[in-house]
Design an enzyme around this catalytic site. Structure first.
Site, PDB file in Angstrom:
ATOM      1  N   HIS A 117       7.115 111.278  15.669  1.00  0.00           N
ATOM      2  CA  HIS A 117       8.079 110.641  14.771  1.00  0.00           C
ATOM      3  C   HIS A 117       7.709 109.187  14.508  1.00  0.00           C
ATOM      4  O   HIS A 117       6.911 108.594  15.230  1.00  0.00           O
ATOM      5  CB  HIS A 117       9.509 110.708  15.339  1.00  0.00           C
ATOM      6  CG  HIS A 117       9.692 109.992  16.648  1.00  0.00           C
ATOM      7  ND1 HIS A 117       9.535 110.606  17.876  1.00  0.00           N
ATOM      8  CD2 HIS A 117      10.019 108.701  16.938  1.00  0.00           C
ATOM      9  CE1 HIS A 117       9.759 109.732  18.851  1.00  0.00           C
ATOM     10  NE2 HIS A 117      10.050 108.559  18.301  1.00  0.00           N
TER      11      HIS A 117
ATOM     12  N   HIS B  85       8.774 101.802  16.141  1.00  0.00           N
ATOM     13  CA  HIS B  85       7.606 102.338  16.845  1.00  0.00           C
ATOM     14  C   HIS B  85       7.139 103.637  16.207  1.00  0.00           C
ATOM     15  O   HIS B  85       7.824 104.214  15.367  1.00  0.00           O
ATOM     16  CB  HIS B  85       7.890 102.543  18.340  1.00  0.00           C
ATOM     17  CG  HIS B  85       8.898 103.611  18.666  1.00  0.00           C
ATOM     18  ND1 HIS B  85      10.240 103.357  18.849  1.00  0.00           N
ATOM     19  CD2 HIS B  85       8.757 104.947  18.854  1.00  0.00           C
ATOM     20  CE1 HIS B  85      10.875 104.475  19.134  1.00  0.00           C
ATOM     21  NE2 HIS B  85       9.997 105.463  19.141  1.00  0.00           N
TER      22      HIS B  85
ATOM     23  N   GLU C 117       4.536 104.757  21.305  1.00  0.00           N
ATOM     24  CA  GLU C 117       5.090 105.632  22.335  1.00  0.00           C
ATOM     25  C   GLU C 117       4.176 106.846  22.457  1.00  0.00           C
ATOM     26  O   GLU C 117       3.723 107.381  21.438  1.00  0.00           O
ATOM     27  CB  GLU C 117       6.503 106.079  21.928  1.00  0.00           C
ATOM     28  CG  GLU C 117       7.166 107.022  22.930  1.00  0.00           C
ATOM     29  CD  GLU C 117       8.576 107.471  22.509  1.00  0.00           C
ATOM     30  OE1 GLU C 117       8.924 107.326  21.312  1.00  0.00           O
ATOM     31  OE2 GLU C 117       9.318 107.948  23.374  1.00  0.00           O
TER      32      GLU C 117
END
Lengths: 134, 134
Positions: A7, A79, A130
């Site tokens: 994502h 992020h 991430e």
């Protein structure tokens, strides 16, 4: 090994409001707001055919995104999250390549129930990264 | 109708250097640097299974990303690009929903040879949005 882009996360004051145009104008499927008190965020997803846009809104006084949303009143891309098949092996390779892991370097269970780690934006061209166990 | 996330664009001083860790640590396929003088950028892609990370570096004195890279010395996420089946229809719906199109509103041929338009970050939670004819 680099897996899917899981994502792109956009931090905003109001996740439901931010996701609205993706539904109204693009016809994307929008998930219901999900409060995650243990992560200090409320999440709303816009579903694309190949990935997701995750809108995150601060929840509680110690939200890890509170400062970001303060600094970016209109919101901003917070992020990107990449899936990796072996999070510990990938962490060790990234560290060997000079990337700085955030926190104590031990994977924590993330907002999607899987182990995650974050790496410093300065080591990824200004993008907070991430990695998530796939 | 919202199509695939075509790419996430990260603007940096040195696109090849920025992409390096995606190859070295993640084992991602990295494209050769491609100068696009008519767009004022050099592009390098990191290929993921479901999308691409596009590193863009200013090229020439009138590069549209020169100021961004000046303001963000370490680099930063510059925009996200969504594929749409009918760029003119999507533009009109987005405008009707209150989003501001950049430039004169007429699709231009983008860095990948397809018609593109950009929308104002303030109307997309701080994220500059590119739509590309799929």
């Amino acid at each position: 090994m680099l897996g899917r882009l899981n994502h792109v996360a956009i931090a905003v004051r109001d996740a439901e409001k931010a996701a609205k145009i993706y539904g109204a104008a693009f016809g994307a499927e929008i998930s219901a707001p999900l409060p995650l008190p243990e992560h200090g965020v409320i999440t709303v997803f816009a579903i694309l055919p190949n990935t997701k846009i995750e809108f995150i809104q601060p929840l509680g006084e110690t939200s890890p995104i509170a400062k970001f949303v303060e600094r970016n009143a209109d919101g901003g891309i917070h992020h990107v999250c990449y899936e990796v098949p072996d999070i510990v092996a990938t962490r060790d390779i990234l560290i060997a390549e000079g990337a700085r892991v955030l926190g104590d370097g031990e994977p924590k269970i993330g907002a999607h129930g899987k182990p995650v780690l974050f790496f410093h934006p300065k080591d990824f061209s200004g993008a907070l990264v991430e990695i998530e166990q796939s």
